[in-house]
Design a protein around this motif. Structure first.
Motif, mmCIF file in Angstrom:
data_model
loop_
_atom_site.group_PDB
_atom_site.id
_atom_site.type_symbol
_atom_site.label_atom_id
_atom_site.label_comp_id
_atom_site.label_asym_id
_atom_site.label_seq_id
_atom_site.Cartn_x
_atom_site.Cartn_y
_atom_site.Cartn_z
ATOM 1 N N LEU A 1 0.833 -1.205 0.000
ATOM 2 C CA LEU A 1 0.000 0.000 0.000
ATOM 3 C C LEU A 1 0.870 1.258 0.000
ATOM 4 O O LEU A 1 0.598 2.225 -0.731
ATOM 5 C CB LEU A 1 -0.911 -0.022 1.227
ATOM 6 C CG LEU A 1 -2.043 0.988 1.295
ATOM 7 C CD1 LEU A 1 -2.979 0.836 0.108
ATOM 8 C CD2 LEU A 1 -2.809 0.823 2.608
ATOM 9 N N ALA A 2 1.957 1.228 0.781
ATOM 10 C CA ALA A 2 2.851 2.385 0.836
ATOM 11 C C ALA A 2 3.564 2.601 -0.500
ATOM 12 O O ALA A 2 3.672 3.739 -0.990
ATOM 13 C CB ALA A 2 3.871 2.199 1.960
ATOM 14 N N ASP A 3 4.049 1.509 -1.095
ATOM 15 C CA ASP A 3 4.713 1.623 -2.397
ATOM 16 C C ASP A 3 3.741 2.114 -3.465
ATOM 17 O O ASP A 3 4.109 2.902 -4.349
ATOM 18 C CB ASP A 3 5.290 0.265 -2.818
ATOM 19 C CG ASP A 3 6.480 -0.145 -1.973
ATOM 20 O OD1 ASP A 3 7.073 0.722 -1.308
ATOM 21 O OD2 ASP A 3 6.803 -1.352 -1.973
ATOM 22 N N TRP A 4 2.521 1.630 -3.384
ATOM 23 C CA TRP A 4 1.476 2.040 -4.332
ATOM 24 C C TRP A 4 1.226 3.545 -4.222
ATOM 25 O O TRP A 4 1.144 4.264 -5.222
ATOM 26 C CB TRP A 4 0.225 1.243 -4.010
ATOM 27 C CG TRP A 4 -0.927 1.387 -4.953
ATOM 28 C CD1 TRP A 4 -0.952 2.021 -6.153
ATOM 29 C CD2 TRP A 4 -2.240 0.849 -4.756
ATOM 30 N NE1 TRP A 4 -2.197 1.916 -6.721
ATOM 31 C CE2 TRP A 4 -3.001 1.203 -5.891
ATOM 32 C CE3 TRP A 4 -2.840 0.100 -3.749
ATOM 33 C CZ2 TRP A 4 -4.347 0.843 -6.027
ATOM 34 C CZ3 TRP A 4 -4.161 -0.264 -3.884
ATOM 35 C CH2 TRP A 4 -4.912 0.097 -5.011
ATOM 36 N N ALA A 5 1.137 4.032 -2.983
ATOM 37 C CA ALA A 5 0.854 5.451 -2.760
ATOM 38 C C ALA A 5 1.970 6.338 -3.282
ATOM 39 O O ALA A 5 1.724 7.391 -3.891
ATOM 40 C CB ALA A 5 0.631 5.706 -1.273
ATOM 41 N N ARG A 6 3.230 5.881 -3.070
ATOM 42 C CA ARG A 6 4.368 6.718 -3.453
ATOM 43 C C ARG A 6 4.808 6.508 -4.891
ATOM 44 O O ARG A 6 5.589 7.296 -5.429
ATOM 45 C CB ARG A 6 5.546 6.426 -2.513
ATOM 46 C CG ARG A 6 5.331 6.856 -1.083
ATOM 47 C CD ARG A 6 6.624 6.763 -0.308
ATOM 48 N NE ARG A 6 7.090 5.375 -0.211
ATOM 49 C CZ ARG A 6 6.850 4.576 0.830
ATOM 50 N NH1 ARG A 6 6.145 5.021 1.848
ATOM 51 N NH2 ARG A 6 7.304 3.337 0.849
ATOM 52 N N GLY A 7 4.345 5.432 -5.531
ATOM 53 C CA GLY A 7 4.780 5.099 -6.878
ATOM 54 C C GLY A 7 4.205 6.026 -7.924
ATOM 55 O O GLY A 7 3.400 6.928 -7.629
ATOM 56 N N PRO A 8 4.612 5.834 -9.183
ATOM 57 C CA PRO A 8 4.121 6.685 -10.274
ATOM 58 C C PRO A 8 2.590 6.697 -10.321
ATOM 59 O O PRO A 8 1.950 5.643 -10.363
ATOM 60 C CB PRO A 8 4.700 6.017 -11.533
ATOM 61 C CG PRO A 8 5.897 5.263 -11.042
ATOM 62 C CD PRO A 8 5.549 4.809 -9.658
ATOM 63 N N GLY A 9 2.025 7.861 -10.281
ATOM 64 C CA GLY A 9 0.574 7.986 -10.344
ATOM 65 C C GLY A 9 -0.127 7.736 -9.032
ATOM 66 O O GLY A 9 -1.354 7.840 -8.954
ATOM 67 N N GLY A 10 0.635 7.405 -7.948
ATOM 68 C CA GLY A 10 0.020 7.147 -6.647
ATOM 69 C C GLY A 10 -0.447 8.434 -5.987
ATOM 70 O O GLY A 10 0.036 9.527 -6.294
ATOM 71 N N TRP A 11 -1.364 8.281 -5.029
ATOM 72 C CA TRP A 11 -1.952 9.477 -4.425
ATOM 73 C C TRP A 11 -0.961 10.278 -3.580
ATOM 74 O O TRP A 11 -1.183 11.449 -3.311
ATOM 75 C CB TRP A 11 -3.185 9.098 -3.597
ATOM 76 C CG TRP A 11 -2.933 8.043 -2.560
ATOM 77 C CD1 TRP A 11 -2.528 8.221 -1.282
ATOM 78 C CD2 TRP A 11 -3.074 6.634 -2.736
ATOM 79 N NE1 TRP A 11 -2.394 7.020 -0.649
ATOM 80 C CE2 TRP A 11 -2.742 6.017 -1.503
ATOM 81 C CE3 TRP A 11 -3.474 5.817 -3.805
ATOM 82 C CZ2 TRP A 11 -2.777 4.635 -1.318
ATOM 83 C CZ3 TRP A 11 -3.510 4.450 -3.610
ATOM 84 C CH2 TRP A 11 -3.168 3.867 -2.396
ATOM 85 N N ALA A 12 0.156 9.648 -3.177
ATOM 86 C CA ALA A 12 1.165 10.374 -2.405
ATOM 87 C C ALA A 12 2.408 10.671 -3.233
ATOM 88 O O ALA A 12 3.447 11.041 -2.701
ATOM 89 C CB ALA A 12 1.553 9.570 -1.158
ATOM 90 N N SER A 13 2.298 10.485 -4.562
ATOM 91 C CA SER A 13 3.474 10.642 -5.429
ATOM 92 C C SER A 13 3.804 12.089 -5.738
ATOM 93 O O SER A 13 4.920 12.402 -6.159
ATOM 94 C CB SER A 13 3.245 9.897 -6.750
ATOM 95 O OG SER A 13 2.168 10.492 -7.465
ATOM 96 N N GLY A 14 2.835 12.971 -5.562
ATOM 97 C CA GLY A 14 3.051 14.359 -5.932
ATOM 98 C C GLY A 14 2.812 14.639 -7.395
ATOM 99 O O GLY A 14 2.972 15.786 -7.843
ATOM 100 N N ASP A 15 2.446 13.619 -8.184
ATOM 101 C CA ASP A 15 2.155 13.836 -9.601
ATOM 102 C C ASP A 15 0.947 14.755 -9.744
ATOM 103 O O ASP A 15 0.000 14.695 -8.950
ATOM 104 C CB ASP A 15 1.858 12.508 -10.308
ATOM 105 C CG ASP A 15 3.088 11.601 -10.366
ATOM 106 O OD1 ASP A 15 4.182 12.089 -10.040
ATOM 107 O OD2 ASP A 15 2.930 10.410 -10.722
ATOM 108 N N ALA A 16 0.992 15.558 -10.791
ATOM 109 C CA ALA A 16 -0.082 16.540 -10.987
ATOM 110 C C ALA A 16 -1.435 15.874 -11.187
ATOM 111 O O ALA A 16 -2.469 16.396 -10.749
ATOM 112 C CB ALA A 16 0.250 17.438 -12.182
ATOM 113 N N ASP A 17 -1.421 14.719 -11.857
ATOM 114 C CA ASP A 17 -2.691 14.049 -12.138
ATOM 115 C C ASP A 17 -2.955 12.876 -11.198
ATOM 116 O O ASP A 17 -3.755 11.995 -11.491
ATOM 117 C CB ASP A 17 -2.720 13.561 -13.590
ATOM 118 C CG ASP A 17 -1.548 12.624 -13.904
ATOM 119 O OD1 ASP A 17 -0.635 12.512 -13.063
ATOM 120 O OD2 ASP A 17 -1.556 12.015 -15.000
ATOM 121 N N ALA A 18 -2.269 12.844 -10.048
ATOM 122 C CA ALA A 18 -2.450 11.753 -9.094
ATOM 123 C C ALA A 18 -3.863 11.783 -8.528
ATOM 124 O O ALA A 18 -4.438 12.857 -8.300
ATOM 125 C CB ALA A 18 -1.438 11.872 -7.964
#
Length: 721
Positions: free
Chosen positions: A587-604
């Motif tokens: 769950l943590a890796d998912w959140a921080r990974g590309p497109g994850g809600w904690a990744s900081g991506d603009a379209d996360a």
């Protein structure tokens, strides 16, 4: 006909052999047993069954016989061959002997007309076809009759596939009986295999019309492979086994093959060995055709140390200098094992063969055993559906009406086709109306044989006797004797030594959690026909988002931990701590990974706002505790569970349409969960134990979205496959 009367023919045959093997000195000579087969085919026009070890030179027999028959005015040779890899190898081999060979298979349909024109013009010496072509309606009805009338020699390669007593029965192969019946009198037939015990030999001979006839020739030779040294190495666990490979792969001679039992394992092992600096490639049933051919070429040209392969790389791959075959996990049959190790040592004096058995092997055997011929009730139901339908039914149209997965349904229909109960035509399948008997005793006997073969593989791994002799006896080889080369005859050639660094790296690699779970985006075809009013694309607003799983049931990392925990006979209980921690890591890796809600991506996507579980009849404690642990660690509310209706029947696991039919109305979103979803301002995590087809997740997600969830993110312990 006396042997001496064919001296000129023998000399001509040796000349063709020299061209075939590239012997510019012209000194190559056929062995006596090869000559006996060629003499029977060319001089006597007989039917012959040749059971000889891999590397004996079966292809030399039919290429030399082809050249001799063509020079005497016979039509082209037709070779029924199981794999495109074999076809590619054999077309190249034929060219060396001045033999023009062409293939007809599913990958070159655009060439069929031109090839048939060449055949009619007498320009083709050898035509290779796959067994599947034999019952393709266009090929069967239009090409096959003309081909049978013109054939000068019929060759059935890997002929054990004809027999359902054999380890690799293929219903398409039995269509050969039709072609045999259509051959003009006096056309010779050659069947070849390296992996047939006495029962399979008798069965194949009978089916080919060679059994019990006065002009038949059965040539069965000793199966010992003098170049092979057989070894078994027992290691504690999967981490030690792949670590051993990483440490010792370069010690093995030349280049070779590492066989695994599953696609997931092949991909895992390939990734790990590459990480440890080895040049390897994977080769499985999921590998694209172009990538398969590239992998074969790289191995043939020694550009890779090994292919990490499933049984998809089996019959027909021919590399004379293959230096080793390693099995990471035991095949379920000693006959299949003999065939696969026979890829090695064909053109070199010494090759290493090594079996690294694993604790997970038997679970994988049981899975494949579950794919046996269906029950009589299911078969009768299928025949009834076809008999009540006007015109042919395609597999997608038939599948919703029968509780079988498409692959099993198609395999069953092929058997019924051979038995005369159904017929494949343009547009699908039709019932013939012919009487048909369910041979339950035979199917049960085959199942018992499979169980006996599994026991034989256990005994092979543990025997203190000669391993080659053991395999020969499994193949009813009367010449079986101690080989003097295997680890039990000559002493162990390998130690179990592995470096701590490799074992630690393997544990990290196999312990790496996280597998993508792709959402369903299209409803299966045919649902309205069974009363489920769903079709076409699932609306975006009703789909689940891409999800995650801890691992695959078939891998050798987390799969080994999850399989016993999720087995049907396993008891219920709270989620184990190590599993819960690993899920939290996913769950943590998912959140921080590309497109994850904690990744900081603009379209996360936004962060999940709650946890929803899918209720379980068999594992309520496991699912409930897993949902609670995720909610606690993620500081999320546990919103509730998607429940099963009280009158919901057993959910079918047979195929997608039947599963959706069973799920229709079976799940409910309770009022308290509906209220929580309407108040939630974001997506929810949907937690379940495992997913096999993805349809339970898809239906539950659709219901949650309809009830107000802004998004649904599936999170499961395991994916099947």
């Amino acid at each position: 006909m006396e042997h001496v009367s064919n001296a000129d023919l023998r000399a001509e045959a040796d000349t063709v052999l020299a061209r075939l093997v590239g012997d510019i000195t012209g000194t190559a000579r056929l062995r006596e047993d090869q000559w006996r087969a060629i003499e029977a085919l060319v001089a006597d026009k007989r039917r012959a069954l040749v059971v000889q070890r891999t590397g004996w030179g079966k292809s030399a027999v039919y290429f030399v016989a082809t050249s001799l028959l063509r020079s005497r005015g016979s039509g082209p040779t037709v070779i029924v061959s199981p794999l495109l890899a074999l076809m590619r190898n054999q077309v190249e081999a034929a060219a060396r002997a001045g033999i023009h060979a062409r293939t007809i298979n599913s990958s070159n349909t655009e060439d069929w007309d031109a090839i048939q024109t060449e055949i009619a013009a007498g320009e083709v010496d050898v035509l290779l076809v796959s067994p599947e072509r034999l019952n393709n309606p266009d090929f069967r009805d239009q090409v096959l009759p003309r081909l049978a009338a013109a054939t000068g020699l019929l060759v059935v390669d890997e002929a054990h596939c004809i027999s359902d007593w054999g380890h690799d029965f293929r219903p398409d192969y039995r269509r050969l009986r039709t072609m045999l019946g259509d051959l003009p009198p006096g056309v010779p037939v050659l069947a070849t295999t390296a992996t047939a015990n006495a029962r399979v030999t008798a069965d194949v001979a009978e089916q080919l019309g060679t059994g019990g006839t006065s002009d038949a020739l059965v040539l069965r030779g000793p199966l010992d492979r003098e170049s092979l040294s057989l070894n078994v190495l027992a290691l504690p666990d999967a981490a030690h086994r792949i670590a051993w490979l990483a440490d010792h792969l370069d010690d093995l001679p030349g280049s070779g093959i590492i066989y695994t039992l599953t696609v997931a394992a092949a991909e895992e092992v390939t990734a790990f060995l590459r990480q440890r600096g080895h040049t390897v490639a994977s080769y499985t049933g999921k590998t694209e055709n172009a990538d398969r051919q590239q992998a074969e070429d790289d191995l043939l040209n020694n550009k890779v140390k090994a292919l990490v392969a499933t049984s998809a790389l089996g019959m027909g791959f021919d590399k004379p200098d293959l230096g080793f075959v390693v099995h990471l996990g035991s095949p379920s049959s000693p006959i299949a094992y003999y065939q696969q190790v026979g890829r090695a040592g064909r053109g070199v004096e010494h090759a290493e063969v090594l079996l690294l058995p694993g604790k997970e092997d038997e679970a994988i055997w049981q899975y494949f055993a579950s794919l046996a011929f269906p029950s009589e009730d299911l078969v009768r139901r299928t025949l009834d559906v076809l008999s009540r339908t006007d015109g042919p039914m395609s597999l997608p149209a038939l599948e919703p009406l029968v509780e079988l997965r498409r692959s099993r349904l198609e395999s069953m229909l092929k058997v019924l086709d051979v038995d005369g109960a159904v017929r494949r035509v343009k547009g699908g399948w039709v019932a013939t109306g012919q009487p048909w008997t369910y041979e339950g005793e035979r199917y049960e006997w085959v199942a018992r044989q499979r169980a006996a073969e599994q026991q034989a593989m256990r005994e092979y791994a543990s025997t203190t006797g000669c391993r080659m002799e053991f395999l020969q006896r499994q193949l009813d080889d009367e010449a079986a004797r101690r080989c003097g080369r295997c680890d039990n005859c000559a002493g162990a050639r390998f130690t179990s030594d592995t470096s701590d660094a490799s074992v630690d790296a393997a544990r990290v690699d196999l312990g790496r959690a996280g597998v993508d779970v792709e959402p369903r985006r299209m409803w299966p075809t045919g649902l309205p026909a069974i009363g489920v009013n769903l079709k076409g694309r699932i609306p975006i607003g009703e789909q689940a988002a891409p999800g995650r799983a801890l691992g695959r049931m078939s891998d050798i990392g987390w799969g080994n931990r999850l399989r016993p925990m999720l087995a049907p006979q396993a008891g219920d209980g709270p989620v184990p701590d190590d599993v819960a921690r690993a899920v939290v890591g996913v769950l943590a890796d998912w959140a921080r990974g590309p497109g994850g809600w904690a990744s900081g991506d603009a379209d996360a996507p936004p962060r999940p706002v709650g946890v929803v579980t899918i209720a379980s009849r068999t594992r309520p404690q496991l699912i409930g505790s897993l949902g609670s642990r995720i909610a606690e660690v993620g500081r999320l509310p546990l919103l509730g569970a998607v429940e099963y209706a009280h009158d919901a029947s057993h959910i079918s696991r047979s195929n997608s349409a039947q599963r959706l039919k069973a799920l229709d109305g079976a799940l409910v979103v309770p009022p308290d969960l509906q209220l929580a979803l309407s108040q939630a301002q974001g997506p929810v995590l949907l937690v379940d134990d495992f997913t096999e087809t993805g349809w339970t997740l898809a239906v539950a997600a659709r219901m949650l979205r309809t009830a107000g969830a802004a998004g649904v993110l599936p999170l499961v312990l395991a994916v099947q496959g």
